[in-house]
Design a protein around this motif. Structure first.
Motif, PDB file in Angstrom:
ATOM      1  N   LEU A   1       2.954  37.541 -10.476  1.00 44.91           N
ATOM      2  CA  LEU A   1       2.140  36.321 -10.379  1.00 44.91           C
ATOM      3  C   LEU A   1       1.120  36.447  -9.266  1.00 44.91           C
ATOM      4  O   LEU A   1       1.259  37.252  -8.350  1.00 44.91           O
ATOM      5  N   ASP A   2       0.094  35.633  -9.332  1.00 42.17           N
ATOM      6  CA  ASP A   2      -0.784  35.523  -8.168  1.00 42.17           C
ATOM      7  C   ASP A   2      -1.416  34.143  -8.101  1.00 42.17           C
ATOM      8  O   ASP A   2      -1.253  33.318  -9.004  1.00 42.17           O
ATOM      9  N   GLY A   3      -2.089  33.895  -6.994  1.00 43.49           N
ATOM     10  CA  GLY A   3      -2.819  32.648  -6.811  1.00 43.49           C
ATOM     11  C   GLY A   3      -1.921  31.433  -6.871  1.00 43.49           C
ATOM     12  O   GLY A   3      -0.839  31.419  -6.280  1.00 43.49           O
ATOM     13  N   PHE A   4      -2.382  30.448  -7.603  1.00 42.35           N
ATOM     14  CA  PHE A   4      -1.716  29.163  -7.636  1.00 42.35           C
ATOM     15  C   PHE A   4      -0.273  29.253  -8.130  1.00 42.35           C
ATOM     16  O   PHE A   4       0.626  28.631  -7.581  1.00 42.35           O
ATOM     17  N   TYR A   5      -0.064  30.096  -9.204  1.00 40.00           N
ATOM     18  CA  TYR A   5       1.283  30.198  -9.769  1.00 40.00           C
ATOM     19  C   TYR A   5       2.255  30.782  -8.764  1.00 40.00           C
ATOM     20  O   TYR A   5       3.382  30.326  -8.612  1.00 40.00           O
ATOM     21  N   TRP A   6       1.780  31.823  -8.069  1.00 39.49           N
ATOM     22  CA  TRP A   6       2.640  32.435  -7.056  1.00 39.49           C
ATOM     23  C   TRP A   6       3.036  31.405  -5.998  1.00 39.49           C
ATOM     24  O   TRP A   6       4.192  31.270  -5.640  1.00 39.49           O
ATOM     25  N   LEU A   7       2.034  30.652  -5.552  1.00 40.46           N
ATOM     26  CA  LEU A   7       2.271  29.677  -4.497  1.00 40.46           C
ATOM     27  C   LEU A   7       3.239  28.593  -4.963  1.00 40.46           C
ATOM     28  O   LEU A   7       4.143  28.195  -4.229  1.00 40.46           O
ATOM     29  N   SER A   8       3.073  28.137  -6.214  1.00 41.38           N
ATOM     30  CA  SER A   8       3.944  27.068  -6.696  1.00 41.38           C
ATOM     31  C   SER A   8       5.380  27.570  -6.812  1.00 41.38           C
ATOM     32  O   SER A   8       6.319  26.810  -6.582  1.00 41.38           O
ATOM     33  N   CYS A   9       5.551  28.846  -7.141  1.00 45.10           N
ATOM     34  CA  CYS A   9       6.904  29.399  -7.186  1.00 45.10           C
ATOM     35  C   CYS A   9       7.443  29.561  -5.777  1.00 45.10           C
ATOM     36  O   CYS A   9       8.589  29.233  -5.482  1.00 45.10           O
ATOM     37  N   TYR A  10       6.567  30.090  -4.899  1.00 43.30           N
ATOM     38  CA  TYR A  10       6.979  30.350  -3.520  1.00 43.30           C
ATOM     39  C   TYR A  10       7.437  29.074  -2.828  1.00 43.30           C
ATOM     40  O   TYR A  10       8.457  29.048  -2.140  1.00 43.30           O
ATOM     41  N   LEU A  11       6.691  27.991  -3.047  1.00 47.79           N
ATOM     42  CA  LEU A  11       6.992  26.748  -2.341  1.00 47.79           C
ATOM     43  C   LEU A  11       8.185  26.000  -2.922  1.00 47.79           C
ATOM     44  O   LEU A  11       8.570  24.963  -2.395  1.00 47.79           O
ATOM     45  N   THR A  12       8.761  26.514  -4.020  1.00 46.08           N
ATOM     46  CA  THR A  12       9.907  25.814  -4.600  1.00 46.08           C
ATOM     47  C   THR A  12      11.156  26.684  -4.587  1.00 46.08           C
ATOM     48  O   THR A  12      12.086  26.434  -5.348  1.00 46.08           O
ATOM     49  N   THR A  13      11.197  27.709  -3.737  1.00 44.05           N
ATOM     50  CA  THR A  13      12.419  28.502  -3.640  1.00 44.05           C
ATOM     51  C   THR A  13      13.516  27.672  -2.989  1.00 44.05           C
ATOM     52  O   THR A  13      13.247  26.627  -2.383  1.00 44.05           O
ATOM     53  N   GLY A  14      14.754  28.168  -3.111  1.00 43.93           N
ATOM     54  CA  GLY A  14      15.892  27.443  -2.544  1.00 43.93           C
ATOM     55  C   GLY A  14      15.723  27.187  -1.058  1.00 43.93           C
ATOM     56  O   GLY A  14      16.027  26.103  -0.563  1.00 43.93           O
ATOM     57  N   LYS A  15      15.212  28.195  -0.346  1.00 44.17           N
ATOM     58  CA  LYS A  15      15.046  28.042   1.098  1.00 44.17           C
ATOM     59  C   LYS A  15      14.036  26.955   1.422  1.00 44.17           C
ATOM     60  O   LYS A  15      14.190  26.215   2.391  1.00 44.17           O
ATOM     61  N   HIS A  16      12.961  26.874   0.605  1.00 41.98           N
ATOM     62  CA  HIS A  16      11.980  25.821   0.862  1.00 41.98           C
ATOM     63  C   HIS A  16      12.576  24.450   0.604  1.00 41.98           C
ATOM     64  O   HIS A  16      12.214  23.491   1.263  1.00 41.98           O
ATOM     65  N   MET A  17      13.502  24.388  -0.365  1.00 39.46           N
ATOM     66  CA  MET A  17      14.180  23.110  -0.602  1.00 39.46           C
ATOM     67  C   MET A  17      14.954  22.713   0.659  1.00 39.46           C
ATOM     68  O   MET A  17      14.969  21.545   1.046  1.00 39.46           O
TER      69      MET A  17
END
Lengths: 293, 269
Positions: free
Chosen positions: A11-27
């Motif tokens: 992934l890159d760009g927006f999709y990557w970021l949306s996945c990154y920001l919703t990982t378990g640790k971010h929760m």
């Protein structure tokens, strides 16, 4: 979180970021904002109660109680609060264990302080060694809340003490003239009127309390500062699906913005509250409202 | 006694890197704790005095900008004050440290900024300037109208009007609040080594050493009261120093209207 997140390296760009920001640790990171709000929600009334007792004690007729109240208020002023936080978190813990030790293990013959160790019997450990993890965590949180309440209680006591003295003397005299006892005039006349005088000080205290919440980190709680340091640090692809460089500056920028917004919103609410409380009071603010109406 | 003098010569200046390199590891004596925590106070005083000194002048500039007619002067100064008063100092330290750390990658000029002696000083300087600016602004707005009218009537304008009338009156009105600000700034200096800024070679401030002892001995009842003692002494020194200035600023007033320094608690940032 999302279905397209199964292989982040593609992934890159927006999709990557949306996945990154919703990982378990971010929760966990987002949940820690809840911890901060919970701390505020519990500490504010507790500190106010401490403050109320402190202020009442400081104007008591009984000398020892008055000394205690005044001592409580003035000791906390002269010393950096962070030193109090670091002190109380250990002192409270040891104090509780010491008391439990005295009650539960009266046949214990060894000293509690042995060199650099603090040793109490197993039954007096708080929480018990066998207790589940969540008990340990909530015990730590409770100690942190108590520490905050003790320190901020002293500040609140100072504000309320001033506010009690600011209520016009004539109001109390009128109460006495109507034959109220000291207790009655305190609860029926003084307490309802003191809030408007206390509010500027208490608003300031609320803003100060908000700004003190990141100190939770120093008390060993996994709060927003902990997570920001944890998540922002450099991550290599060996340990995570989302490798990145040192992003701590961005995480702390986010915290900075969070606190600024929180302060701004609080200021607006406190202003509304002030307008409400001034209503019908014998102050210039109340008089101005009366004329405008 | 002999032993204690030896400890003082070994550790008295430890916080700035003079004397014994290694910190005591076990069997801490009371003398060691008092000496090392006292040695750490050097950093608290260094941060406090320099930040106050530079902050004072910057705050004067900020308040003039905030009270200016021009939007272009007023808005930046308002934002600066809001930024530093509205966010926790703790977060400001962290943010500044990581910011300097990433700037270091761009240019080696930023090397010293990641060390506490400069980086933390800059944060404290901006922070106290913002708080002081707000205090001065409040004072500036409460200068009695009559004083300014009298200055106008005597033909004062521009710089002399500011230097001889506005500025001294503003300082006089702001001084009690500014004394509090100074006290709490010194308290705030204890945060430095608990944020990102590293205590290089364990050269830390008073709280850093107090925390070191509390961690090692698991006994908070000795080092923290020592620290408290040092800070109470420091607070008393600040109060008497500022009280001297306060008397000077108020010396032209009739005795009973002079504003006494009244200390009020509660500014943590």
């Amino acid at each position: 979180m999302f279905s397209f997140c199964s292989d982040p390296s593609q992934l890159d760009g927006f999709y990557w970021l949306s996945c990154y920001l919703t990982t378990g640790k971010h929760m966990g990171f987002y949940a820690s904002f809840g911890t901060v709000l919970l701390l505020l929600a519990i500490t504010a009334p507790t500190a106010l109660a401490f403050g109320f007792f402190g202020a009442s004690a400081a104007r008591s007729n009984l000398a020892p109680l008055r000394w205690f109240g005044k001592g409580y208020i003035s000791v906390v002023r002269g010393v950096p609060d962070i030193a109090f936080f670091l002190f109380f978190i250990i002192a409270l813990d040891q104090g509780i264990e010491y008391l439990r030790h005295k009650v539960k293990c009266s046949d214990w013959d060894q000293p509690i302080r042995q060199g650099n160790d603090f040793i109490v019997c197993d039954a007096a450990k708080m929480p018990l060694g066998s207790a589940p993890q969540w008990i340990h965590e909530s015990y730590g949180f409770t100690l942190a809340v108590l520490t905050f309440a003790i320190v901020f209680g002293a500040f609140a006591a100072n504000v309320l003490f001033g506010a009690m003295r600011a209520v016009p003397r004539a109001q109390i005299e009128t109460a006495e003239a109507y034959g109220m006892t000291r207790k009655q005039s305190f609860w029926r006349i003084l307490v309802p009127q003191m809030w408007v005088y206390a509010l500027p000080g208490l608003s300031n205290l609320w803003l100060v309390l908000i700004k003190a919440t990141p100190l939770l980190f120093l008390l060993g709680i996994e709060d927003i500062v902990y997570w920001a340091r944890e998540l922002g640090g450099t991550k290599t692809s060996r340990f995570t699906d989302y490798p990145h460089g040192d992003w701590r500056v961005w995480y702390f920028l986010f915290l900075l913005v969070f606190y600024l917004a929180f302060t701004k919103v609080s200021e607006i609410f406190l202003e509304l509250l002030m307008i409400r409380l001034t209503h019908g009071q014998a102050t210039t603010g109340g008089e101005a409202q009366r004329k405008a109406a | 006694m002999e032993e204690c003098l030896q400890t003082i010569s070994d550790y008295g200046l430890r916080s700035i890197g003079i004397g014994q390199r290694l910190l005591p590891k076990e069997d801490f004596t009371l003398c060691q704790q008092i000496t090392l925590i006292g040695s750490g106070m050097i950093w608290n005083i260094y941060f406090g005095i320099l930040a106050l000194l530079f902050g004072f002048f910057f705050a004067t500039g900020l308040v003039l900008a905030k009270a200016a007619q021009s939007r272009w002067l007023r808005k930046p100064s308002e934002w600066f004050i809001f930024l530093f008063r509205g966010s926790p100092l703790f977060i400001q330290f962290f943010f500044a440290y990581f910011l300097f750390l990433s700037l270091k990658g761009v240019s080696p000029i930023f090397d010293p900024f990641t060390a506490a002696w400069l980086g933390a000083l800059i944060v404290l300087f901006c922070n106290t300037a913002a708080y002081t600016g707000e205090i001065f602004y409040g004072a500036l707005r409460s200068i009695p109208k009559g004083d300014v009218e009298a200055a106008d009537a005597y033909g004062f304008t521009g710089w002399p009007r500011f230097k001889r009338i506005i500025w001294p009156t503003m300082l006089r009105l702001a001084w009690p609040a500014y004394t509090n600000e100074a006290i709490f700034l010194f308290h705030a200096t204890t945060l430095v080594f608990f944020t990102g800024f590293p205590a290089w070679q364990q050269r830390g401030d008073a709280l850093y050493y107090a925390n070191y002892f509390a961690d090692k001995t698991f006994n908070p009842f000795v080092p923290y009261p020592i620290l408290a003692g040092y800070f109470i002494i420091l607070t008393l020194i600040i109060i008497s120093g500022f009280g001297f200035v306060n008397r000077r600023l108020n010396r032209h007033l009739p005795q009973e209207t002079r504003s006494k320094l009244k200390l009020r608690a509660n500014i943590i940032r």
